[in-house]
Design a protein around this motif. Structure first.
Motif, PDB file in Angstrom:
ATOM      1  N   PHE A 169       0.860  -1.185   0.000  1.00 47.56           N
ATOM      2  CA  PHE A 169       0.000   0.000   0.000  1.00 47.56           C
ATOM      3  C   PHE A 169       0.898   1.236   0.000  1.00 47.56           C
ATOM      4  O   PHE A 169       1.679   1.443   0.920  1.00 47.56           O
ATOM      5  N   CYS A 170       0.782   2.036  -1.050  1.00 50.88           N
ATOM      6  CA  CYS A 170       1.652   3.212  -1.146  1.00 50.88           C
ATOM      7  C   CYS A 170       0.868   4.482  -1.466  1.00 50.88           C
ATOM      8  O   CYS A 170       1.452   5.515  -1.782  1.00 50.88           O
ATOM      9  N   LYS A 171      -0.454   4.408  -1.400  1.00 51.81           N
ATOM     10  CA  LYS A 171      -1.275   5.575  -1.690  1.00 51.81           C
ATOM     11  C   LYS A 171      -1.698   6.241  -0.382  1.00 51.81           C
ATOM     12  O   LYS A 171      -1.199   5.922   0.692  1.00 51.81           O
ATOM     13  N   ALA A 172      -2.630   7.165  -0.487  1.00 57.01           N
ATOM     14  CA  ALA A 172      -3.100   7.870   0.700  1.00 57.01           C
ATOM     15  C   ALA A 172      -3.972   6.989   1.582  1.00 57.01           C
ATOM     16  O   ALA A 172      -4.199   7.292   2.745  1.00 57.01           O
ATOM     17  N   ASN A 173      -4.471   5.870   1.011  1.00 55.62           N
ATOM     18  CA  ASN A 173      -5.290   4.910   1.755  1.00 55.62           C
ATOM     19  C   ASN A 173      -6.547   5.546   2.346  1.00 55.62           C
ATOM     20  O   ASN A 173      -6.894   5.320   3.514  1.00 55.62           O
ATOM     21  N   VAL A 174      -7.207   6.360   1.539  1.00 50.04           N
ATOM     22  CA  VAL A 174      -8.436   7.024   1.977  1.00 50.04           C
ATOM     23  C   VAL A 174      -9.634   6.245   1.425  1.00 50.04           C
ATOM     24  O   VAL A 174      -9.758   6.061   0.213  1.00 50.04           O
ATOM     25  N   LEU A 185     -11.382  -1.196  -0.439  1.00 44.14           N
ATOM     26  CA  LEU A 185     -10.021  -1.593  -0.084  1.00 44.14           C
ATOM     27  C   LEU A 185      -9.240  -2.109  -1.282  1.00 44.14           C
ATOM     28  O   LEU A 185      -8.022  -1.929  -1.363  1.00 44.14           O
ATOM     29  N   ILE A 186      -9.927  -2.753  -2.216  1.00 42.56           N
ATOM     30  CA  ILE A 186      -9.238  -3.348  -3.353  1.00 42.56           C
ATOM     31  C   ILE A 186      -8.676  -2.281  -4.294  1.00 42.56           C
ATOM     32  O   ILE A 186      -7.796  -2.570  -5.125  1.00 42.56           O
ATOM     33  N   LEU A 187      -9.131  -1.047  -4.173  1.00 52.32           N
ATOM     34  CA  LEU A 187      -8.644   0.030  -5.039  1.00 52.32           C
ATOM     35  C   LEU A 187      -7.379   0.686  -4.506  1.00 52.32           C
ATOM     36  O   LEU A 187      -6.766   1.485  -5.212  1.00 52.32           O
TER      37      LEU A 187
END
Length: 252
Positions: A169-174, A185-187
């Motif tokens: 996971f390397c995005k903002a996780n929003v 979550l899968i996105l």
């Protein structure tokens, strides 16, 4: 040296989202959602209490009111994060908590779909073969139908957290909700999610898709059986036995 999130072994945290554009009405939204949760919890608990206390309802057809248990499960699964987000402005949730919430949300949802399928079978037997209804739908039969539904739901949902945990996971996780659904979550992962997508599609087809097709088939068979009845009054009386179940299916 710059930290590379792809190589990090730390589990990510996720940010829950309130309704966009309604920040100034968050307290009112909290009151609205709080009221809906209270009505849902109290209503379903009351149904279960009545079924438990009223001995005339201790028959197989009324056991399917276990839908109330599923509704309570979904309500209690989403309630903590929704209230924390809207009332206390706590928008962070750990990976483990998010996976646990996702598991219970989808477990109860898939179980509800299976219970609706069993209810359609109950309705089919009651209308198309009433003499055998009491013989076929015994307490043992209900248990034998209910256990596979629970086992299927568990087996379908259990791999999801592990399939997500293996991905970086390397995005903002929003997230786009105040809880943790799997489609959100899968996105978020940066890695290859092909396996996750295939397994997710398989779950949807083998639960909601299959159950919906079988429920539709049962209604077609019921309708064909009802049309063989000569009297319109008898037809309407027979169909009235399935009205409540039809309403539940349409709401679901």
């Amino acid at each position: 040296m710059r930290h590379n999130p792809h190589n990090s072994s730390e589990l990510p945290t996720f940010t829950l989202t309130r309704l966009p554009g309604l920040e100034t009405f968050q307290h009112w939204m909290f009151l609205l959602f709080g009221t809906l949760y209270i009505v849902s919890i109290v209503g379903n608990a009351l149904i279960l209490f009545i079924v438990k206390e009223e001995h005339s309802l201790h028959h197989p057809m009324y056991y399917f009111l276990s839908l109330s248990v599923n509704d309570l499960g979904v309500s209690f699964s989403t309630l903590p994060t929704v209230l924390a987000t809207f009332c206390f402005h706590l928008r962070k949730i750990s990976f483990g908590s998010c996976m646990a919430q996702m598991f219970f949300i989808h477990f109860f949802s898939f179980t509800e779909s299976g219970v609706l399928l069993i209810m359609s079978f109950d309705c089919y037997v009651a209308i198309c073969n009433p003499p055998r209804y009491a013989i076929m739908l015994t307490d043992t039969c209900v248990v034998c139908m209910g256990l596979p539904v629970i086992i299927r739901s568990f087996c379908m949902v259990f791999p999801l957290p592990f399939l997500l945990k293996r991905l970086p996971f390397c995005k903002a996780n929003v997230l786009s909700h105040a809880y943790c659904p799997h489609p959100d979550l899968i996105l978020l992962p940066c890695g290859d999610i092909t396996i996750n997508n295939i397994f997710g599609l398989f779950i949807v087809i083998s639960t909601f898709g299959l159950d919906s097709a079988l429920i539709l088939l049962s209604y077609v068979l019921i309708l064909c059986s009802v049309l063989t009845i000569a009297s319109w009054g008898e037809r309407l009386k027979t169909l009235s036995n399935c009205v409540s179940h039809m309403c539940v299916v349409f709401i679901f």
